[in-house]
Design a protein around this motif. Structure first.
Motif, mmCIF file in Angstrom:
data_model
loop_
_atom_site.group_PDB
_atom_site.id
_atom_site.type_symbol
_atom_site.label_atom_id
_atom_site.label_comp_id
_atom_site.label_asym_id
_atom_site.label_seq_id
_atom_site.Cartn_x
_atom_site.Cartn_y
_atom_site.Cartn_z
ATOM 1 N N ARG A 8 0.758 -1.169 0.124
ATOM 2 C CA ARG A 8 0.050 -0.199 0.190
ATOM 3 C C ARG A 8 0.850 1.094 0.056
ATOM 4 O O ARG A 8 2.001 1.350 0.896
ATOM 5 C CB ARG A 8 -1.027 -0.148 1.366
ATOM 6 N N ALA A 11 -2.210 4.489 3.566
ATOM 7 C CA ALA A 11 -3.448 4.104 3.856
ATOM 8 C C ALA A 11 -4.111 5.263 4.881
ATOM 9 O O ALA A 11 -3.585 5.841 5.824
ATOM 10 C CB ALA A 11 -3.166 3.218 5.040
ATOM 11 N N GLN A 42 -3.213 -1.589 -2.962
ATOM 12 C CA GLN A 42 -3.574 -0.242 -3.427
ATOM 13 C C GLN A 42 -2.637 1.119 -3.401
ATOM 14 O O GLN A 42 -1.794 0.981 -2.588
ATOM 15 C CB GLN A 42 -4.868 0.287 -2.264
ATOM 16 N N TRP A 45 -5.608 3.760 -0.432
ATOM 17 C CA TRP A 45 -6.809 3.077 0.305
ATOM 18 C C TRP A 45 -7.159 3.897 1.473
ATOM 19 O O TRP A 45 -6.222 4.171 2.286
ATOM 20 C CB TRP A 45 -6.331 1.635 0.933
ATOM 21 N N SER A 46 -8.465 4.062 1.640
ATOM 22 C CA SER A 46 -8.987 4.567 2.790
ATOM 23 C C SER A 46 -10.227 3.801 3.206
ATOM 24 O O SER A 46 -11.407 3.598 2.782
ATOM 25 C CB SER A 46 -9.796 6.158 2.433
ATOM 26 N N GLY A 47 -9.858 2.786 4.208
ATOM 27 C CA GLY A 47 -10.828 1.925 4.693
ATOM 28 C C GLY A 47 -11.930 2.535 5.585
ATOM 29 O O GLY A 47 -13.030 1.901 5.496
ATOM 30 N N GLU A 65 -6.204 -2.331 -6.553
ATOM 31 C CA GLU A 65 -6.750 -1.168 -6.831
ATOM 32 C C GLU A 65 -5.881 0.134 -6.573
ATOM 33 O O GLU A 65 -5.289 0.357 -6.006
ATOM 34 C CB GLU A 65 -8.017 -0.653 -5.851
ATOM 35 N N MET A 68 -8.854 2.953 -3.709
ATOM 36 C CA MET A 68 -9.945 2.157 -3.232
ATOM 37 C C MET A 68 -10.472 2.854 -1.789
ATOM 38 O O MET A 68 -9.640 3.162 -1.013
ATOM 39 C CB MET A 68 -9.667 0.767 -2.741
#
Length: 186
Positions: A8, A11, A42, A45-47, A65, A68
């Motif tokens: 990643r 994040a 990713q 990514w932002s969960g 991705e 994502m």
């Protein structure tokens, strides 16, 4: 380095995050046949997070991705933890030629939205998407609760809403967009 697993780039889990004018590249995981983890990757990514989230004028590539949003349930069931006020503009998202080897890399979507509201996706250039780990969509919007993960609680308030796609350029992809209005359990 395309021969080393690097999962990643960013994040972006939190509030008031901006990723602006950056070069985010070579985030990839090799398949097990090539000594890799085969993990989902990713560029960004932002969960989980409340927002706002701005992703503006970046170059982004990743085998999974490129961007994502979603894919992680919040610890609380409050809708306050659905990332909101998301602005994604003027970015280049691609899969470099070395990622074409489907036996070595698992490629997924250029942009995937699983959880978010009030999203502006404008003037982005999405190109060189191909099949691999998924069908090869440039854009996938599909509300998802991560209920298949026993470490995360069921999140019935999951939503994707108020999304605007405008003035984007998409080329050299097998599929343009996939939109699903509810979680199908997969």
């Amino acid at each position: 380095d395309p021969n080393t697993d690097c999962i990643r780039g960013f994040a972006a889990n939190g509030n008031s995050i901006g990723i602006i004018e950056s070069h985010i590249s070579d985030f990839c995981a090799r398949t097990g046949a090539f000594g890799g983890s085969g993990a989902d990757t990713q560029g960004i990514w932002s969960g989980i997070g409340q927002g706002p989230l701005k992703i503006v004028n970046n170059y982004i590539d990743a085998t999974g991705e490129n961007i994502m949003i979603g894919g992680g349930n919040p610890a609380t069931l409050s809708t306050d933890w659905i990332t909101s006020d998301i602005t994604i503009t003027d970015n280049d998202m691609t899969k470099p030629a070395y990622m074409d080897d489907e036996t070595k890399y698992v490629c997924k979507n250029l942009f995937e939205l699983k959880l978010g509201k009030r999203v502006l996706f404008k003037k982005n250039h999405l190109y060189r998407q191909h099949t691999g780990g998924q069908m090869g969509y440039a854009i996938t919007m599909t509300v998802r609760d991560q209920h298949d993960n026993p470490l995360q609680p069921f999140f019935p308030a999951a939503e994707v809403s108020d999304v605007t796609l405008i003035e984007n350029r998409i080329e050299d992809t097998l599929c343009f967009i996939s939109i699903a209005g509810s979680d199908d359990g997969n």
